[in-house]
Design a protein around this motif. Structure first.
Motif, mmCIF file in Angstrom:
data_model
loop_
_atom_site.group_PDB
_atom_site.id
_atom_site.type_symbol
_atom_site.label_atom_id
_atom_site.label_comp_id
_atom_site.label_asym_id
_atom_site.label_seq_id
_atom_site.Cartn_x
_atom_site.Cartn_y
_atom_site.Cartn_z
ATOM 1 N N ALA A 149 1.209 -1.098 0.179
ATOM 2 C CA ALA A 149 -0.199 0.047 0.211
ATOM 3 C C ALA A 149 0.820 1.188 0.390
ATOM 4 O O ALA A 149 0.634 2.548 -0.686
ATOM 5 C CB ALA A 149 -1.021 0.295 1.264
ATOM 6 N N VAL A 150 1.740 0.828 0.698
ATOM 7 C CA VAL A 150 2.908 2.335 1.157
ATOM 8 C C VAL A 150 3.591 2.705 -0.553
ATOM 9 O O VAL A 150 4.161 4.386 -0.883
ATOM 10 C CB VAL A 150 3.637 2.303 1.866
ATOM 11 N N SER A 182 2.568 1.594 -3.580
ATOM 12 C CA SER A 182 1.797 1.795 -4.331
ATOM 13 C C SER A 182 1.136 3.315 -4.387
ATOM 14 O O SER A 182 0.761 3.966 -5.195
ATOM 15 C CB SER A 182 -0.088 1.111 -4.096
ATOM 16 N N PHE A 183 0.764 3.763 -3.310
ATOM 17 C CA PHE A 183 0.527 5.211 -2.792
ATOM 18 C C PHE A 183 1.574 6.032 -3.165
ATOM 19 O O PHE A 183 1.004 7.310 -3.854
ATOM 20 C CB PHE A 183 0.758 4.988 -1.021
ATOM 21 N N ARG A 192 0.767 9.535 -5.927
ATOM 22 C CA ARG A 192 0.924 10.637 -5.433
ATOM 23 C C ARG A 192 1.782 11.468 -6.510
ATOM 24 O O ARG A 192 1.923 12.528 -6.695
ATOM 25 C CB ARG A 192 1.412 10.233 -3.473
ATOM 26 N N ASP A 242 -0.071 12.342 -9.399
ATOM 27 C CA ASP A 242 -0.638 12.944 -9.108
ATOM 28 C C ASP A 242 -0.324 14.457 -8.848
ATOM 29 O O ASP A 242 -0.975 15.384 -9.305
ATOM 30 C CB ASP A 242 -2.111 12.760 -7.539
ATOM 31 N N GLN A 282 -0.949 3.233 -12.138
ATOM 32 C CA GLN A 282 -2.111 2.157 -11.615
ATOM 33 C C GLN A 282 -2.079 0.713 -11.959
ATOM 34 O O GLN A 282 -1.528 -0.065 -11.418
ATOM 35 C CB GLN A 282 -3.236 2.416 -12.052
#
Length: 772
Positions: A29-30, A32-33, A37, A40, A280
């Motif tokens: 999760a980290v 992927s975030f 990020r 983004d 993604q």
């Protein structure tokens, strides 16, 4: 139980799998975030860059239009134009046209072309076909720019920029320059945008006047629907859009405060979305692969230790049966230690089994007792919460109805006072009848506001110690006449009934209202029982509102149709009624609720459908004794140079009061506010009495009197109001008098007499001695 536990418990492989998921999932999760990020942030940077491009683009367009306005304004100040030498000014226009623009035209204030660089001087010119911009210049006297229009002479789409020409401060001409869309397209090309980006300039109507791609195809066409919708919402933002030629883009637009035009830049969505989709795939695909590998490893390790765990499970089952355990060798030292512990536990288990069963039985009994107590507390709390919610609702509705009654009483004061003043001037029978009808309507309105104030608990009561038995006996005959012969009225009165402190007339009205409701519930006849009783403070049946007080109970029980729980819950709400339209106001029980609550008591309704209804009124016991009535005193003759100052912020009410007093013979001065009244008193004007509205904008009546008595400590005051929450003024108005609105002229005269001669405050029903 064992089967149930086995079905819902997790084995070692499953637990190791969960451990692997718990360990790997945060890392995935980290990661992927972090990837998302970063993308983004890049996307936000793109959006910020496009925003700066749009703002720069808009600034270029505004500078270009402002420069044209400046040139036209310089040309508009030409001496030849001011002197009317059109031929010389025509030459100046043609010289200026060489700098920029497609044409320059001089119009009069009616849009008639006077000079045009598109026609030789002196040739007749047509009137402008689209004068919208011209009319704005004439109307505002400021430079303006048009939307895309069809030129009257060139017969092709153009934009016009116009400035006013002044003479003696008036607009006498409009000087306009025509611009071809190619001028704006050149500005777009100067932005050096990527070839696959789309940029456009839109007029105030959202029509394309400039575009970097296929201008000839889209010139004069409305902008794409998505962008047009956002333009109508006046929200400048970054939006997904589809261009007029069908290309999906992200659009950013800004509207000019100078011209009212809008510039927009759209960049293909693939330019923004492709990096995000790639990230993604990397984030979710890579994370899924890592997670799958962790799960596979965890499952393999779990199956490797399953055999010794199974042996340990078998030993545990034998332990539960009470049989002796043999040696446990599973190959895992930690599990072997567990086996030894199980053998030791088997011995102790047999010894402690009986003791454990005894303890469980004892705890079960205690738990059952605690549960019963808890259920009782929950029921009590729910009842208390329901009572609190009902009290809060009734209080809120009381505030609302009290405010409505206040404003309505001001209106009724003006109406009833005007009718009373009009009465001496009417003689014919028809007019007199109309006057009486209007006066009866005003009287009915006053009774309606009394009911509203009763529910709001803001009406002024005149409480005296009273015997409820005597009140019931005195109104029994009136009850029988009111509810009809088909209903039998029976009184069951307690002996040695305690006295209560109530307003007798209001309590009588409350009992009558309950009786009328009982009559409506018994259309075929029945029995109404009126019963009184003393209720001790320690009685468990006392409602929470009067708990801990000795009370007198008067209950009215009928044999009617009864009420449902839903009707009981809303019965005291003002204007709530179950009767047909026109059969009732819905204020009867709300008035009962207000009067009883203001008297310190409370009301309860007990009813079931088809089993009748009982309305119980609880009133606190009092130990006061009746005070002797006021002795009569000599009346003060009106007109003996008595000066009265009337202070009210309602002009109609103030005028009615003043006219009533003037007709009585008093000398009256009016003030529309507390400040005005203080100014009049500061002039040392004579003032024997001040009549002040209690609640006014700015200074209240109480504040006005307090400030006035600094210089006139003996000033006499009569307060008047249709509604007032006296808790705000308790400490400041002790001993003062209040005249309740609405009132008749004779009531006003008696109240004035009561204040000027304090000993005469006897029969004035609207005058209340204010007390804490």
């Amino acid at each position: 139980m064992k089967i149930l536990l086995r079905r819902h418990s997790l084995g070692i492989p499953a637990r190791l799998t969960i451990l692997a998921v718990v360990t790997a999932l945060p890392l995935v999760a980290v990661g992927s975030f972090a990837i998302l990020r970063t993308v983004d942030d890049e996307r936000a940077q793109i959006q910020n860059d496009v925003t700066q491009m749009v703002e720069s683009f808009l600034a270029d367009v505004d500078r270009e239009i402002s420069a044209i306005w400046a040139e036209l304004q310089v040309l508009a100040t030409s001496p030849s134009l001011q002197s009317g030498n059109f031929q010389e000014f025509d030459q100046q226009m043609r010289a200026a046209l060489k700098i920029r623009g497609t044409s320059i035209v001089l119009h009069d204030t009616h849009a008639q072309q006077l000079l045009s660089t598109n026609r030789p001087f002196g040739e007749p010119l047509p009137r402008a076909t689209n004068s919208e911009m011209h009319d704005r210049v004439v109307a505002t006297g400021k430079p303006q720019i048009s939307d895309l229009i069809m030129g009257a002479v060139l017969r092709r789409p153009i934009l016009t920029v116009g400035v006013p020409v002044f003479r003696d401060g008036e607009v006498v001409y409009v000087l306009a320059m025509g611009l071809g869309p190619e001028v704006l397209s050149a500005l777009i090309q100067d932005q050096k945008l990527s070839p696959d980006w789309t940029a456009a300039i839109l007029d105030r109507k959202g029509v394309i006047v400039g575009r970097n791609r296929e201008l000839d195809r889209f010139l004069g066409q409305p902008v794409a629907p998505m962008l047009r919708q956002k333009l109508s919402e006046a929200i400048e933002s970054w939006i997904p859009n589809i261009t007029s030629d069908g290309i999906p883009v992200y659009s950013m637009f800004r509207r000019s405060t100078v011209t009212g035009w809008t510039v927009a830049i759209g960049l293909p969505r693939e330019f923004v979305d492709t990096p995000l989709r790639r990230a993604q795939w990397i984030a979710f695909g890579g994370g899924a692969a890592v997670l799958a590998l962790s799960l596979a490893l965890a499952w393999w390790v779990g199956w490797g230790i399953r055999r010794p765990v199974k042996a340990l499970t078998t030993a545990a089952s034998v332990l539960g049966s009470g049989k002796p355990l043999g040696p446990l060798i599973g190959g895992v030292p930690e599990l072997d230690q567990v086996g030894e512990a199980l053998r030791d536990a088997a011995t102790a288990l047999a010894h402690n089994r009986e003791q454990l069963e005894s303890i469980v039985a004892d705890r079960t009994q205690k738990l059952a007792t605690s549960n019963e107590r808890l259920r009782a507390e929950i029921v009590a709390r729910e009842q208390a919460q329901a009572a609190l919610l009902q009290a809060q609702k009734m209080e809120a509705m009381g505030q609302l109805t009290g405010g409505v009654a206040h404003d309505f009483n001001n209106l009724l004061t003006a109406v009833s006072g005007s009718l009373a003043l009009l009465e001496p001037y009417i003689s014919d029978e028809r007019s007199v009848r109309l006057l009486r009808v209007a006066q009866r309507g005003a009287s009915r309105g006053a009774k309606l506001t009394e009911s509203l104030l009763a529910f709001a608990r803001k009406q002024r009561l005149d409480p005296v110690p009273a015997d409820l038995n005597s009140i019931v006996v005195e109104i029994s005959e009136m009850l029988r006449r009111s509810i009809g012969a088909s209903i039998e009225v029976t009184n069951v009165l307690a002996s040695d009934l305690w006295p209560v402190l109530v307003d007798v007339s209001q309590i009588e009205t409350a009992l009558l209202n309950v009786a009328l409701n009982a009559r409506d519930a018994m259309p075929g006849g029945g029995v109404l029982v009126v019963e009184t009783a003393n209720i001790r403070a320690r009685d468990k049946e006392l409602p929470a509102e009067v708990i801990g007080q000795d009370c007198v109970l008067v209950s009215l029980r009928d044999t009617g149709t009864g009420m449902s729980p839903e009707i009981i819950e809303r019965a005291f709400e003002p204007f709530f009624t179950t009767k047909e339209i026109g059969k009732g106001t819905g204020l009867g029980l709300s008035m009962v609720f207000g009067v009883v609550r203001q008297s310190g008591g409370t009301v309860r309704i007990r009813s079931r459908l088809r089993e009748g209804t009982t309305v119980q009124i609880y009133l606190p016991r009092t130990i006061e004794v009746k005070a002797p009535g006021p002795r009569p005193a000599d009346k003060l003759a009106a007109g003996e140079k008595t000066h009265i100052l009337v202070v009210d912020d309602d002009p109609d009410v103030r005028w009615i009061i003043s006219e009533d007093l003037r007709q009585t013979g008093y000398l009256v001065t009016e003030a529309d506010s507390g400040r005005t009244a203080l100014a009049i008193l500061e002039r040392n004007d004579p003032c024997d009495l001040m009549i002040a509205d209690l609640l006014m904008n700015g200074l209240t009546g109480v504040d006005t009197v307090r400030l006035a008595r600094r210089t006139r400590p003996d000033l006499k005051v009569l307060f008047c109001s249709g509604y007032a929450d006296m808790s705000r003024f308790e400490e400041e108005i002790i001993g003062e008098k209040l005249l309740k609105k609405p009132f008749r002229p004779d009531t006003l005269a008696e109240a004035v007499q009561a204040v000027l001669l304090p000993a005469t405050q006897s029969g004035v029903n609207n005058v209340v001695q204010l007390r804490t």
